[in-house]
Design a protein around this motif. Structure first.
Motif, PDB file in Angstrom:
ATOM      1  N   ARG A  22       0.774  -1.000  -0.001  1.00 37.97           N
ATOM      2  CA  ARG A  22      -0.023   0.099  -0.129  1.00 37.97           C
ATOM      3  C   ARG A  22       0.753   1.460  -0.090  1.00 37.97           C
ATOM      4  N   CYS A  23       1.722   1.193   0.870  1.00 45.56           N
ATOM      5  CA  CYS A  23       2.683   2.312   1.020  1.00 45.56           C
ATOM      6  C   CYS A  23       3.554   2.681  -0.378  1.00 45.56           C
ATOM      7  N   ALA A  24       4.107   1.705  -0.774  1.00 42.49           N
ATOM      8  CA  ALA A  24       4.906   1.646  -2.074  1.00 42.49           C
ATOM      9  C   ALA A  24       4.108   2.139  -3.210  1.00 42.49           C
ATOM     10  N   VAL A  25       2.873   1.733  -3.333  1.00 39.66           N
ATOM     11  CA  VAL A  25       2.091   2.356  -4.357  1.00 39.66           C
ATOM     12  C   VAL A  25       1.649   3.868  -4.248  1.00 39.66           C
ATOM     13  N   GLY A  26       1.193   3.845  -2.785  1.00 43.01           N
ATOM     14  CA  GLY A  26       1.140   5.516  -2.292  1.00 43.01           C
ATOM     15  C   GLY A  26       1.919   6.422  -2.807  1.00 43.01           C
ATOM     16  N   VAL A  27       3.230   6.235  -2.836  1.00 39.25           N
ATOM     17  CA  VAL A  27       4.304   7.130  -3.080  1.00 39.25           C
ATOM     18  C   VAL A  27       4.799   6.925  -4.842  1.00 39.25           C
ATOM     19  N   PHE A  28       4.553   5.906  -5.312  1.00 38.37           N
ATOM     20  CA  PHE A  28       5.144   5.654  -6.727  1.00 38.37           C
ATOM     21  C   PHE A  28       4.238   6.306  -7.572  1.00 38.37           C
ATOM     22  N   VAL A  29       2.853   6.202  -7.378  1.00 37.35           N
ATOM     23  CA  VAL A  29       1.931   6.810  -8.487  1.00 37.35           C
ATOM     24  C   VAL A  29       1.766   8.155  -8.730  1.00 37.35           C
ATOM     25  N   PRO A  30       1.926   9.178  -7.356  1.00 42.76           N
ATOM     26  CA  PRO A  30       2.025  10.527  -7.432  1.00 42.76           C
ATOM     27  C   PRO A  30       3.399  11.027  -7.927  1.00 42.76           C
ATOM     28  N   LEU A  31       4.577  10.159  -7.641  1.00 42.20           N
ATOM     29  CA  LEU A  31       5.827  10.607  -7.757  1.00 42.20           C
ATOM     30  C   LEU A  31       5.987  10.457  -9.759  1.00 42.20           C
ATOM     31  N   ILE A  32       5.576   9.293 -10.084  1.00 40.02           N
ATOM     32  CA  ILE A  32       5.713   8.865 -11.438  1.00 40.02           C
ATOM     33  C   ILE A  32       4.761   9.792 -12.398  1.00 40.02           C
ATOM     34  N   ARG A  39       7.153  17.953 -13.396  1.00 41.45           N
ATOM     35  CA  ARG A  39       7.054  18.867 -12.248  1.00 41.45           C
ATOM     36  C   ARG A  39       8.019  18.248 -10.925  1.00 41.45           C
ATOM     37  N   LEU A  40       9.037  17.863 -11.213  1.00 39.02           N
ATOM     38  CA  LEU A  40       9.667  17.454  -9.876  1.00 39.02           C
ATOM     39  C   LEU A  40       9.890  18.457  -8.636  1.00 39.02           C
ATOM     40  N   ASP A  41       9.911  19.705  -9.092  1.00 37.24           N
ATOM     41  CA  ASP A  41       9.871  20.595  -8.205  1.00 37.24           C
ATOM     42  C   ASP A  41       8.844  20.263  -7.083  1.00 37.24           C
ATOM     43  N   LEU A  42       7.645  19.627  -7.380  1.00 42.05           N
ATOM     44  CA  LEU A  42       6.558  19.438  -6.565  1.00 42.05           C
ATOM     45  C   LEU A  42       6.621  17.956  -5.820  1.00 42.05           C
ATOM     46  N   ALA A  43       7.801  17.353  -6.193  1.00 41.02           N
ATOM     47  CA  ALA A  43       7.969  16.081  -5.679  1.00 41.02           C
ATOM     48  C   ALA A  43       7.903  15.734  -4.128  1.00 41.02           C
ATOM     49  N   ILE A  44       8.901  16.884  -3.388  1.00 47.55           N
ATOM     50  CA  ILE A  44       8.624  16.527  -1.898  1.00 47.55           C
ATOM     51  C   ILE A  44       7.394  16.754  -1.355  1.00 47.55           C
ATOM     52  N   PHE A  45       6.298  17.554  -1.865  1.00 52.82           N
ATOM     53  CA  PHE A  45       5.172  17.492  -1.205  1.00 52.82           C
ATOM     54  C   PHE A  45       4.333  16.234  -1.671  1.00 52.82           C
ATOM     55  N   ALA A  46       4.674  15.666  -2.426  1.00 50.40           N
ATOM     56  CA  ALA A  46       4.129  14.400  -2.858  1.00 50.40           C
ATOM     57  C   ALA A  46       4.358  13.135  -2.020  1.00 50.40           C
ATOM     58  N   SER A  47       6.050  13.164  -1.746  1.00 50.82           N
ATOM     59  CA  SER A  47       6.521  12.275  -0.717  1.00 50.82           C
ATOM     60  C   SER A  47       6.025  12.185   0.511  1.00 50.82           C
ATOM     61  N   PHE A  48       5.753  13.423   0.952  1.00 55.44           N
ATOM     62  CA  PHE A  48       5.480  13.523   2.273  1.00 55.44           C
ATOM     63  C   PHE A  48       3.821  13.506   2.553  1.00 55.44           C
ATOM     64  N   GLY A  49       3.108  13.833   1.411  1.00 59.08           N
ATOM     65  CA  GLY A  49       1.788  13.453   1.571  1.00 59.08           C
ATOM     66  C   GLY A  49       1.385  12.185   1.387  1.00 59.08           C
ATOM     67  N   ALA A  50       2.152  11.299   1.027  1.00 59.02           N
ATOM     68  CA  ALA A  50       2.112   9.769   0.947  1.00 59.02           C
ATOM     69  C   ALA A  50       2.469   9.213   2.399  1.00 59.02           C
ATOM     70  N   PHE A  51       2.940   9.766   3.225  1.00 60.22           N
ATOM     71  CA  PHE A  51       3.317   9.420   4.676  1.00 60.22           C
ATOM     72  C   PHE A  51       1.954   9.032   5.296  1.00 60.22           C
ATOM     73  N   THR A  52       0.643   9.742   4.770  1.00 65.63           N
ATOM     74  CA  THR A  52      -0.443   9.096   5.460  1.00 65.63           C
ATOM     75  C   THR A  52      -0.669   7.893   5.460  1.00 65.63           C
ATOM     76  N   GLY A  53      -0.193   7.104   4.471  1.00 68.93           N
ATOM     77  CA  GLY A  53      -0.591   5.761   4.160  1.00 68.93           C
ATOM     78  C   GLY A  53       0.074   4.755   5.581  1.00 68.93           C
ATOM     79  N   ILE A  54       1.101   5.235   5.880  1.00 67.98           N
ATOM     80  CA  ILE A  54       1.975   4.476   7.019  1.00 67.98           C
ATOM     81  C   ILE A  54       1.268   4.471   8.287  1.00 67.98           C
ATOM     82  N   TYR A  55       0.109   5.306   8.617  1.00 69.32           N
ATOM     83  CA  TYR A  55      -0.371   4.844   9.853  1.00 69.32           C
ATOM     84  C   TYR A  55      -1.828   3.980   9.620  1.00 69.32           C
ATOM     85  N   GLY A  56      -1.900   3.555  10.764  1.00 69.96           N
ATOM     86  CA  GLY A  56      -3.048   2.445  10.468  1.00 69.96           C
ATOM     87  C   GLY A  56      -2.794   1.348  10.316  1.00 69.96           C
ATOM     88  N   ARG A  57      -1.609   0.782  10.250  1.00 66.27           N
ATOM     89  CA  ARG A  57      -1.166  -0.375   9.430  1.00 66.27           C
ATOM     90  C   ARG A  57      -1.984  -1.486   9.344  1.00 66.27           C
TER      91      ARG A  57
END
Length: 360
Positions: A22-32, A39-57
């Motif tokens: 779940r976490c791998a897909v959650g970060v891969f799709v936005p970044l790709i 628009r790699l200048d926005l990549a850091i915001f996608a990376s940290f937004g994907a941290f949402t999926g880390i919770y509630g394992r």
């Protein structure tokens, strides 16, 4: 010896592959998507937004959604404040040294405040490590993208993570009963512990940031917030031995992870290949983060640094040097903060015992 045996022991698996996927897909799709849009200048915001999926394992779907909404909302707030901080610093026209110290101070406040909120909400993973990382990394970017675009990417990525978190409900056999969790009610003792933990995060992050910054001035080392991140790692755990072990595992895992990263960088991956590396490392990190912290760090290290390189290319040698030095500084500070209360109690006990005429 028990502590070092712990570093080489792997706990049993608990559906970790599901969380990792779940976490791998959650970060891969936005970044790709950002790679395709150039628009790699926005990549850091996608990376940290994907941290949402880390919770509630491994929580039931309703509780997972509740936890992830809270965690995602807190992360979005941290990113927004970080972007504003970077803009205020730019408008204030501070010197490089002034900006660095402002970053240490504001990140320290974020460390304590987010630790408190996470504890009061009973989020897992506990602590404010991710929030320290997100705030400092974003606030230190000199050329900020338009705020509305950055936050749109962050919100969409967080929403995508929420969707992935509920995706297994499409399979009837995987559905859990939809029971909305009761509001969190903490006892006075739990609230007191949350405040004490928050104070520990303030001290550890602030001290590590200060030492990391001074090291930067003396040795030419950058990325002082990596020391702040490493400093709060030992603060998580039920026993002193376990906490100290986490600090040592952070250093050892980072060293091994840098070897892996050096091999990856020798291949000179292009942006889309870098995104694949990030997704693979995210998968590896989530596979082991709850079972073997040192092994997880072998994946976390290239994950964090390739994400950094995706946004702001830095000479690899400098990047590797900064990471290990700041990690050692931070982990040492964190271990010292963990050991300090016990050492103080022992010292106070000896003084009491040596006081003449003490009533018994």
């Amino acid at each position: 010896m028990k502590m070092f045996a712990e570093m080489l022991t792997i706990a049993p698996a608990n559906k970790d592959h599901q969380v990792a996927l779940r976490c791998a897909v959650g970060v891969f799709v936005p970044l790709i998507t950002l790679v395709l849009l150039d628009r790699l200048d926005l990549a850091i915001f996608a990376s940290f937004g994907a941290f949402t999926g880390i919770y509630g394992r491994n929580e039931p779907h309703a509780r997972r959604l509740s936890l992830q909404v809270r965690a995602g909302g807190l992360m979005l707030l941290v990113m927004f404040l970080a972007a504003l901080t970077a803009r205020v610093d730019a408008l204030a026209g501070l010197s490089a040294a002034g900006t660095t110290w402002v970053l240490v101070g504001t990140t320290t406040v974020v460390a304590g405040a987010c630790s408190l909120v996470v504890a009061l909400w009973r989020l897992r993973p506990s602590g404010s490590l991710f929030h320290i990382f997100a705030f400092a990394a974003i606030a230190s970017i000199p050329n900020q993208p338009p705020l509305w675009q950055a936050m749109l990417v962050a919100v969409l990525t967080a929403a995508f993570s929420l969707l992935i978190g509920q995706s297994s409900r499409v399979a009837r056999s995987r559905r859990t009963p939809w029971v909305w969790p009761e509001p969190v009610r903490l006892t006075p003792a739990e609230k007191r512990a949350a405040w004490q933990e928050s104070a520990g995060y303030l001290v550890a992050a602030g001290l590590a940031g200060t030492l990391g910054t001074l090291a930067g001035e003396w040795l030419g080392v950058g990325h002082n917030y990596w020391a702040m991140v490493a400093a709060v790692v030992p603060l998580v755990g039920h026993t002193t031995r376990h906490r100290v072990s986490r600090g040592l595992q952070r250093i050892a895992g980072t060293a091994l992870g840098l070897v892996l990263l050096a091999g990856i960088l020798l291949l000179q991956p292009n942006p889309w290949q870098t995104v694949l590396v990030i997704a693979a490392c995210q998968f590896g990190a989530e596979m082991f983060i709850a079972r073997q912290y040192m092994l997880a760090q072998v994946f976390v290290t290239p994950l964090a640094l390739t994400s950094t390189l995706l946004v702001a290319p830095i000479p690899p040698g400098i990047l590797l040097r900064d990471r290990i030095i700041e990690t050692i500084i931070g982990a040492a500070v964190g271990i010292a903060v963990v050991l300090a209360p016990g050492a103080w109690r022992r010292l106070a006990g000896r003084r009491e015992a040596g006081t003449p005429g003490r009533l018994r």
